[in-house]
Write a protein that holds these residues in place. Structure first.
Motif, PDB file in Angstrom:
ATOM      1  N   SER A 195       0.817  -1.202   0.000  1.00 19.00           N
ATOM      2  CA  SER A 195       0.000   0.000   0.000  1.00 19.00           C
ATOM      3  C   SER A 195       0.856   1.260   0.000  1.00 19.00           C
ATOM      4  O   SER A 195       1.665   1.491   0.902  1.00 19.00           O
ATOM      5  N   GLU A 196       0.661   2.077  -1.018  1.00 17.86           N
ATOM      6  CA  GLU A 196       1.398   3.329  -1.069  1.00 17.86           C
ATOM      7  C   GLU A 196       0.961   4.251   0.065  1.00 17.86           C
ATOM      8  O   GLU A 196       1.785   4.970   0.639  1.00 17.86           O
ATOM      9  N   ASP A 197      -0.339   4.175   0.404  1.00 16.48           N
ATOM     10  CA  ASP A 197      -0.834   4.984   1.515  1.00 16.48           C
ATOM     11  C   ASP A 197      -0.078   4.654   2.786  1.00 16.48           C
ATOM     12  O   ASP A 197       0.316   5.526   3.550  1.00 16.48           O
ATOM     13  N   ALA A 198       0.107   3.337   3.019  1.00 17.52           N
ATOM     14  CA  ALA A 198       0.806   2.918   4.226  1.00 17.52           C
ATOM     15  C   ALA A 198       2.235   3.446   4.217  1.00 17.52           C
ATOM     16  O   ALA A 198       2.727   3.971   5.212  1.00 17.52           O
ATOM     17  N   TYR A 199       2.904   3.326   3.066  1.00 17.56           N
ATOM     18  CA  TYR A 199       4.313   3.732   3.041  1.00 17.56           C
ATOM     19  C   TYR A 199       4.519   5.234   2.997  1.00 17.56           C
ATOM     20  O   TYR A 199       5.604   5.726   3.309  1.00 17.56           O
ATOM     21  N   ASN A 200       3.438   5.989   2.648  1.00 16.33           N
ATOM     22  CA  ASN A 200       3.548   7.434   2.802  1.00 16.33           C
ATOM     23  C   ASN A 200       3.693   7.794   4.266  1.00 16.33           C
ATOM     24  O   ASN A 200       4.205   8.847   4.620  1.00 16.33           O
ATOM     25  N   ILE A 201       3.217   6.894   5.129  1.00 14.63           N
ATOM     26  CA  ILE A 201       3.371   7.106   6.575  1.00 14.63           C
ATOM     27  C   ILE A 201       4.636   6.415   7.084  1.00 14.63           C
ATOM     28  O   ILE A 201       5.447   7.002   7.776  1.00 14.63           O
ATOM     29  N   LEU A 202       4.802   5.150   6.690  1.00 14.77           N
ATOM     30  CA  LEU A 202       5.910   4.358   7.241  1.00 14.77           C
ATOM     31  C   LEU A 202       7.269   4.791   6.680  1.00 14.77           C
ATOM     32  O   LEU A 202       8.291   4.667   7.352  1.00 14.77           O
ATOM     33  N   LEU A 203       7.277   5.251   5.447  1.00 17.40           N
ATOM     34  CA  LEU A 203       8.513   5.609   4.724  1.00 17.40           C
ATOM     35  C   LEU A 203       9.521   4.463   4.788  1.00 17.40           C
ATOM     36  O   LEU A 203       9.142   3.308   4.720  1.00 17.40           O
ATOM     37  N   ALA A 204      10.811   4.774   4.930  1.00 18.09           N
ATOM     38  CA  ALA A 204      11.795   3.686   4.862  1.00 18.09           C
ATOM     39  C   ALA A 204      12.281   3.299   6.249  1.00 18.09           C
ATOM     40  O   ALA A 204      13.400   2.827   6.416  1.00 18.09           O
ATOM     41  N   GLU A 205      11.411   3.474   7.241  1.00 24.36           N
ATOM     42  CA  GLU A 205      11.846   3.225   8.618  1.00 24.36           C
ATOM     43  C   GLU A 205      12.190   1.753   8.834  1.00 24.36           C
ATOM     44  O   GLU A 205      13.019   1.415   9.671  1.00 24.36           O
ATOM     45  N   ARG A 206      11.538   0.842   8.100  1.00 22.35           N
ATOM     46  CA  ARG A 206      11.874  -0.569   8.205  1.00 22.35           C
ATOM     47  C   ARG A 206      12.747  -1.022   7.029  1.00 22.35           C
ATOM     48  O   ARG A 206      12.588  -2.106   6.512  1.00 22.35           O
ATOM     49  N   GLY A 207      13.660  -0.191   6.603  1.00 25.80           N
ATOM     50  CA  GLY A 207      14.524  -0.525   5.471  1.00 25.80           C
ATOM     51  C   GLY A 207      13.922  -0.022   4.174  1.00 25.80           C
ATOM     52  O   GLY A 207      12.786   0.455   4.140  1.00 25.80           O
ATOM     53  N   VAL A 208      14.701  -0.124   3.089  1.00 28.39           N
ATOM     54  CA  VAL A 208      14.198   0.282   1.775  1.00 28.39           C
ATOM     55  C   VAL A 208      13.050  -0.659   1.423  1.00 28.39           C
ATOM     56  O   VAL A 208      13.254  -1.866   1.349  1.00 28.39           O
ATOM     57  N   PRO A 209      11.821  -0.136   1.219  1.00 29.93           N
ATOM     58  CA  PRO A 209      10.665  -1.032   1.032  1.00 29.93           C
ATOM     59  C   PRO A 209      10.911  -2.117  -0.025  1.00 29.93           C
ATOM     60  O   PRO A 209      11.523  -1.858  -1.063  1.00 29.93           O
ATOM     61  N   ALA A 210      10.414  -3.309   0.259  1.00 30.46           N
ATOM     62  CA  ALA A 210      10.671  -4.464  -0.602  1.00 30.46           C
ATOM     63  C   ALA A 210      10.063  -4.284  -1.988  1.00 30.46           C
ATOM     64  O   ALA A 210      10.647  -4.675  -2.994  1.00 30.46           O
ATOM     65  N   SER A 211       8.890  -3.683  -2.039  1.00 28.21           N
ATOM     66  CA  SER A 211       8.243  -3.489  -3.328  1.00 28.21           C
ATOM     67  C   SER A 211       8.942  -2.363  -4.087  1.00 28.21           C
ATOM     68  O   SER A 211       9.075  -1.250  -3.588  1.00 28.21           O
ATOM     69  N   THR A 212       9.386  -2.670  -5.317  1.00 29.81           N
ATOM     70  CA  THR A 212      10.104  -1.653  -6.088  1.00 29.81           C
ATOM     71  C   THR A 212       9.181  -0.498  -6.444  1.00 29.81           C
ATOM     72  O   THR A 212       9.604   0.655  -6.461  1.00 29.81           O
ATOM     73  N   ALA A 213       7.904  -0.808  -6.693  1.00 30.78           N
ATOM     74  CA  ALA A 213       6.945   0.249  -7.011  1.00 30.78           C
ATOM     75  C   ALA A 213       6.853   1.234  -5.851  1.00 30.78           C
ATOM     76  O   ALA A 213       6.863   2.454  -6.040  1.00 30.78           O
ATOM     77  N   ILE A 214       6.783   0.675  -4.635  1.00 28.14           N
ATOM     78  CA  ILE A 214       6.672   1.532  -3.452  1.00 28.14           C
ATOM     79  C   ILE A 214       7.951   2.338  -3.244  1.00 28.14           C
ATOM     80  O   ILE A 214       7.922   3.539  -3.013  1.00 28.14           O
ATOM     81  N   SER A 215       9.100   1.659  -3.360  1.00 29.69           N
ATOM     82  CA  SER A 215      10.327   2.382  -3.039  1.00 29.69           C
ATOM     83  C   SER A 215      10.569   3.519  -4.024  1.00 29.69           C
ATOM     84  O   SER A 215      11.089   4.565  -3.651  1.00 29.69           O
ATOM     85  N   SER A 256      14.174  11.180   3.936  1.00 25.71           N
ATOM     86  CA  SER A 256      15.173  12.126   4.423  1.00 25.71           C
ATOM     87  C   SER A 256      16.498  11.811   3.725  1.00 25.71           C
ATOM     88  O   SER A 256      16.678  10.713   3.202  1.00 25.71           O
ATOM     89  N   PRO A 257      17.447  12.760   3.714  1.00 32.48           N
ATOM     90  CA  PRO A 257      18.730  12.507   3.064  1.00 32.48           C
ATOM     91  C   PRO A 257      19.398  11.228   3.601  1.00 32.48           C
ATOM     92  O   PRO A 257      19.949  10.444   2.830  1.00 32.48           O
ATOM     93  N   ALA A 258      19.317  11.011   4.918  1.00 35.46           N
ATOM     94  CA  ALA A 258      19.960   9.828   5.489  1.00 35.46           C
ATOM     95  C   ALA A 258      19.305   8.551   4.977  1.00 35.46           C
ATOM     96  O   ALA A 258      19.987   7.575   4.631  1.00 35.46           O
ATOM     97  N   GLU A 259      17.963   8.556   4.890  1.00 28.57           N
ATOM     98  CA  GLU A 259      17.265   7.367   4.389  1.00 28.57           C
ATOM     99  C   GLU A 259      17.600   7.119   2.924  1.00 28.57           C
ATOM    100  O   GLU A 259      17.752   5.989   2.491  1.00 28.57           O
ATOM    101  N   GLN A 260      17.733   8.208   2.160  1.00 31.31           N
ATOM    102  CA  GLN A 260      18.104   8.059   0.751  1.00 31.31           C
ATOM    103  C   GLN A 260      19.509   7.497   0.604  1.00 31.31           C
ATOM    104  O   GLN A 260      19.782   6.665  -0.251  1.00 31.31           O
TER     105      GLN A 260
END
Lengths: 433, 300
Positions: free
Chosen positions: A337-357, A365-369
Motif C-alpha cells: 500500500s502506497e498509503d501505508a508507506y507514505n506514513i511508514l517511509l523507509a523506517e523498516r529498510g528500503v521497502p521491498a516493493s520496487t513500485a513503493i520504493s 530524508s537525506p539519510a534514508e536516501q
C-alpha cells in the motif's frame, strides 16, 4: 496534631512514590490479544523505537478506515520482544501478525509457530509482483515462505566523515582490512580517536564469510587456527591502541551511547563503528551538531564474499491465528500500500516493493536516501547470497564471542586462548550440547 | 453476652468460615506460587526451549551447571561478593541513620520519609538508568571529582575493580526499610537501662556497645536474614546498569538465570538454576540461624 499531619504526609508521599515506581516498572505494556474469532480485529506486534511505534500505529489506523479491520498494536524493545513472543507462543497466544528477524525465523518455523504464506502468494491475497524473487526468497525456510521482508538493509561501517575530512582522508567503499588498519593507525596517531571494528561481536560474520568458514549448524572452520587471525588482529589493535577497549568506553548495543557519537574526548571516542545500515538516521541524530556521519562497507579481506543484502526484518503470520485470511490481507497492506508507506517511509529498510520504493523516494530524508543508495548500488552489485538462518544456540554463541572479545580487550586472554575457547564452546552451543 | 454467644455458636456451626476467609489467599498461593514452583521443578529436569514441549533429560542441567558452565560460577561469585559486602554495609548505614533520627525533633517525620524514599525508588529502572549516567566517563561523579581538583574521565562501569562497587553503593543507598525497623527497635529499648548506665558512669560509646547493640541484635539478625535473601535475588541493577559487564564481574545470579531463560531460550536450565538458588538460600539462612545463639541476645 502536627505529628499526625506529618504521618499522613509521609504515607501519601510513600504511596505516591510506589505508584510512580510501579508505573516505571511495568510501563509499555498494552491491552493484549484481540477477541478470538472476531474477523474485524487483529493483533500485531513489533519491536522498535518511538518513530516506528508512531508511524506504524498511524498506518494501522489508516487501515481501519480502508478495510474496517481494527488492528491493535503491541510494541516492545528488542530484548523484551523476544521473551514476550516466546512465552506467548508457548501459550498459543501469539499476535496474528508479528515482526520477525533473520536470527529467529528458522527457530519459529522449526517449532511450527509461523504460517506458510505460499498458498496466499499463489492465490494473489499477498501480491508479490513488485518484489524481486531474491527478496521474496529471503523469507524462504525449507519449502515454505514464512515471512515477507519489510525492506532490505546491509551491515556497514559508519564513520565520522567530518573528522576524516579534516585529516584529508577519503574512505573508499570496499576497502580491505589492511587499508583499514593503516587508516586506523593514522587517525589514532594524529587525533587520538580509535576505531571500533571489534564491536559487539558483529565483525565475526564478515570475517567468517570472507574466509569461507561461515557458521551454519556448527562453526565453519576445521580448527581453532581458523579463528586465530580474527583474535590476533584484535589483540594487535589493542596493543597498538587503535582499537578501543571497554576500559576507555563501554562496548554497547545502544546507538546513543556508541563511542562514535558519545564521549568527552578523543581518548574515549572512536571515528567508526559497525552496525546495520538502516541505523544511519539514528547515528546522525545522536551525533553532536556539526558532525557528519557517513557509511561504507565493512573492511574485510574479501568484500564481495563478506557483503550481503539482508532483510531489514520480516512480517510473519502466527500459525495459531484465528483469521489467516485477514492477517495475510494486513500483510499485503503493509507490503503494497502506497498509503501505508507514505506514513511508514523507509523506517523498516528500503521497502521491498520496487513500485513503493520508487514512489516514496522523494519523501525520504537525506539519510534514508543515502541508506537506500548504499544497499542498492554499493552492496547489491558486489555481494554474495545471504547466510543460512541462525540455529538455536546462536544467541548464546554470539554472547560467548562478545565475552571472549572483551577478555582479549582487557588482556585477560591471548588471541590463542580466545580462539581455542571460541572453537570448542561455540561449536557445542550451536550443536545444542 | 447474648450477642457474643450467638457469634460463638455461629463459628461452631460453620467450621469452614475460617477456611472461606482464607480462600482468596489459599487460591492465590496455590495457583501463583505452588503450582508454578512444581512446574519449574519439573522443567529443571527437562530440556525446555519455551517454544517446543519440554523433553525429560534427568539431571543433565544440574550436572552441566556444576561441571561445565564457567559463567555459572562467575555469577555465583559476583552474587556472593555483592550480597556479603553490600548487606553489612547497608545495615551499618541504616543503623547510623536510625540512631540520628530516633531523637524527636520537629522535622524527624519528614527526614524519616525522605530517607525511606530511596528504598522505594532505588530498585526502579529509572534510578538504574540514572546511576548508569552518573558513573559514565562524563557523568556527575567525574564532574564532581573535577570540582575538587581530580580531573578524570575514568569509566567506573567498565573497570573490573570498580563496576561492582557502583552497584554496591546503589544497594547501600536503599537502606530505608532496614532503617525503619531499627528505628522502632531503638524506641523499644527501656529508658531505665540508659539511666542505670549513667549512674554507673558509662560514656556514650560504652552505652552503645553495652546497652544499645546487645538489645538490637534480634533486629540486626532479622534484617540480616531478610537483606541477605534480597541480596542474592538482586536483578534490576545488574541487568540495566552493567549487563554483567565487565567480564562477568557484575553478572548476578538472577540476571544469568534470566539470560539463560529468555535470551538463550533454555528455560529448563534456568529452572534448575532457580532451584539451586533456593537451596543455596535455604542453606545460608540455616547457617545464620545456627550462629544465632552465639551473638543474638534474647530477652527471656
Amino acid at each position: 496534631m502536627k505529628k499526625k499531619f506529618f504521618k499522613k504526609a509521609a504515607v501519601l508521599a510513600i504511596a505516591g512514590a510506589m505508584a510512580v515506581t510501579s508505573l516505571t516498572a511495568c510501563g509499555g505494556s498494552k491491552d493484549e490479544g484481540g477477541k478470538e474469532g472476531d474477523s474485524n480485529s487483529l493483533t500485531m506486534a513489533w519491536w522498535g523505537n518511538q518513530v516506528r511505534n508512531e508511524r506504524t500505529q498511524q498506518a494501522l489506523d489508516a487501515y481501519k478506515e480502508e478495510s474496517g479491520v481494527t488492528v491493535s498494536g503491541q510494541f516492545y524493545q528488542w530484548g523484551d520482544y523476544w521473551s514476550k513472543m516466546a512465552t506467548s507462543a508457548a501459550g498459543k497466544k501469539m499476535p496474528d501478525v508479528i515482526q520477525m528477524d533473520m536470527s529467529y525465523i528458522k527457530q519459529y518455523v522449526d517449532k511450527g509457530q509461523l504460517l506458510d504464506l505460499t498458498p496466499y502468494i499463489e492465490d494473489g491475497t499477498l501480491d508479490t509482483t513488485n518484489i524481486s524473487e531474491d527478496v521474496v526468497n529471503m523469507g524462504k525456510v525449507g519449502e515454505g515462505i514464512y515471512g515477507i521482508a519489510s525492506g532490505t538493509s546491509a551491515s556497514c561501517m559508519f564513520y565520522n566523515k567530518t573528522l576524516l575530512d579534516e585529516l584529508g582522508i577519503t574512505i573508499e567503499d570496499n576497502m580491505t582490512l589492511d587499508e583499514f588498519i593503516d587508516i586506523s593507525k593514522q587517525v589514532y596517531e594524529e587525533t587520538g580517536y580509535r576505531s571500533n571494528l571489534y564491536h559487539y561481536g558483529l565483525y565475526m560474520e564478515m570475517y567468517a564469510r570472507a574466509n569461507d568458514i561461515q557458521a551454519t549448524d556448527k562453526l565453519g572452520g576445521d580448527s581453532a587456527d581458523d579463528y586465530l587471525p580474527y583474535f590476533e588482529t584484535l589483540e594487535t589493535g589493542i596493543k597498538e591502541g587503535w582499537q578501543i577497549s571497554p576500559s576507555q568506553a563501554a562496548d554497547t548495543d545502544s546507538v546513543e551511547e556508541d563511542p562514535m557519537v558519545y564521549g568527552s574526548n578523543p581518548d574515549n571516542m572512536t571515528w567508526c563503528t559497525i552496525n546495520g545500515s538502516a541505523q544511519l538516521t539514528a547515528y546522525q541524530t545522536a551525533a553532536p551538531e556539526g558532525t557528519e556521519i557517513a557509511l561504507t562497507t565493512i573492511p574485510t579481506s574479501d568484500p564481495q564474499k563478506s557483503n550481503y543484502v539482508k532483510p531489514a526484518m520480516y512480517f510473519s503470520v502466527s500459525a495459531d491465528t484465528a483469521n489467516p485470511e485477514e492477517a495475510v490481507k494486513l500483510l499485503n497492506y503493509l507490503t503494497n500500500s502506497e498509503d501505508a508507506y507514505n506514513i511508514l517511509l523507509a523506517e523498516r529498510g528500503v521497502p521491498a516493493s520496487t513500485a513503493i520504493s520508487e514512489a516514496i523516494m522523494d519523501k525520504l530524508s537525506p539519510a534514508e536516501q543515502e541508506n537506500a543508495n548504499f544497499v542498492n548500488n554499493v552492496i547489491a552489485p558486489n555481494s554474495s547470497p545471504m547466510p543460512p538462518f541462525a540455529v538455536e544456540g546462536s544467541t548464546e554463541a554470539q554472547d560467548l564471542l562478545r565475552k571472549l572479545e572483551e577478555k582479549v580487550k582487557y588482556g585477560e586472554y591471548t588471541a590463542q586462548q580466545a580462539a581455542d575457547e571460541y572453537f570448542t564452546e561455540a561449536n557445542k552451543m550451536l550443536q545444542g550440547e | 453476652m447474648n450477642k457474643s454467644s450467638r457469634f460463638y455458636h455461629f463459628i461452631n456451626k460453620e467450621k469452614n468460615v475460617g477456611v472461606i476467609f482464607c480462600l482468596p489467599f489459599i487460591i492465590g498461593f496455590l495457583v501463583f506460587l505452588i503450582v508454578p514452583m512444581g512446574i519449574s521443578l519439573y522443567y529443571s529436569f527437562c530440556d525446555y526451549d519455551i517454544l517446543s514441549p519440554p523433553e525429560f533429560v534427568g539431571l543433565k542441567n544440574y550436572i552441566e551447571m556444576f561441571t561445565q558452565d564457567e559463567v555459572f560460577w562467575h555469577s555465583v561469585k559476583a552474587t556472593f561478593y555483592f550480597a556479603l559486602v553490600s548487606v553489612p554495609l547497608r545495615l551499618i548505614f541504616a543503623l547510623l541513620v536510625a540512631m540520628i533520627l530516633v531523637r524527636p525533633t520537629k522535622a524527624t517525620g519528614f527526614y524519616r520519609a525522605a530517607y525511606y524514599l530511596p528504598s522505594i525508588i532505588g530498585g526502579s529502572v529509572a534510578v538504574a538508568i540514572l546511576w548508569k549516567r552518573m558513573f559514565a566517563p562524563d557523568g556527575v561523579i567525574n564532574s564532581l571529582l573535577g570540582l575538587i581538583g581530580i580531573e578524570t574521565n575514568f569509566a567506573w562501569l567498565s573497570d573490573t575493580r570498580t563496576a561492582i562497587w557502583t552497584l554496591i553503593i546503589l544497594a547501600i543507598w536503599q537502606f530505608g526499610s532496614s532503617m525503619l525497623i531499627f528505628l522502632s527497635a531503638l524506641k523499644q529499648i527501656p529508658k531505665e537501662l540508659y539511666e542505670a548506665a549513667d549512674v554507673d558512669g558509662a560514656n556514650k560509646f560504652t552505652k552503645f556497645f553495652k546497652v544499645t547493640l546487645p538489645l538490637l541484635t534480634p533486629t540486626i539478625f532479622f534484617n540480616l536474614v531478610m537483606q541477605i535473601i534480597n541480596g542474592f535475588l538482586a536483578f534490576t541493577q545488574s541487568l540495566i546498569i552493567t549487563q554483567g559487564k565487565p567480564m562477568d564481574t557484575t553478572l548476578f545470579y538472577a540476571v544469568y538465570m534470566y539470560q539463560q531463560s529468555f535470551n538463550f531460550n533454555q528455560a529448563g536450565y534456568a529452572s534448575a538454576m532457580a532451584w539451586v538458588m533456593l537451596l543455596l538460600i535455604a542453606v545460608i539462612t540455616f547457617i545464620l540461624f545456627m550462629t544465632k545463639r552465639f551473638w543474638v541476645y534474647e530477652q527471656e
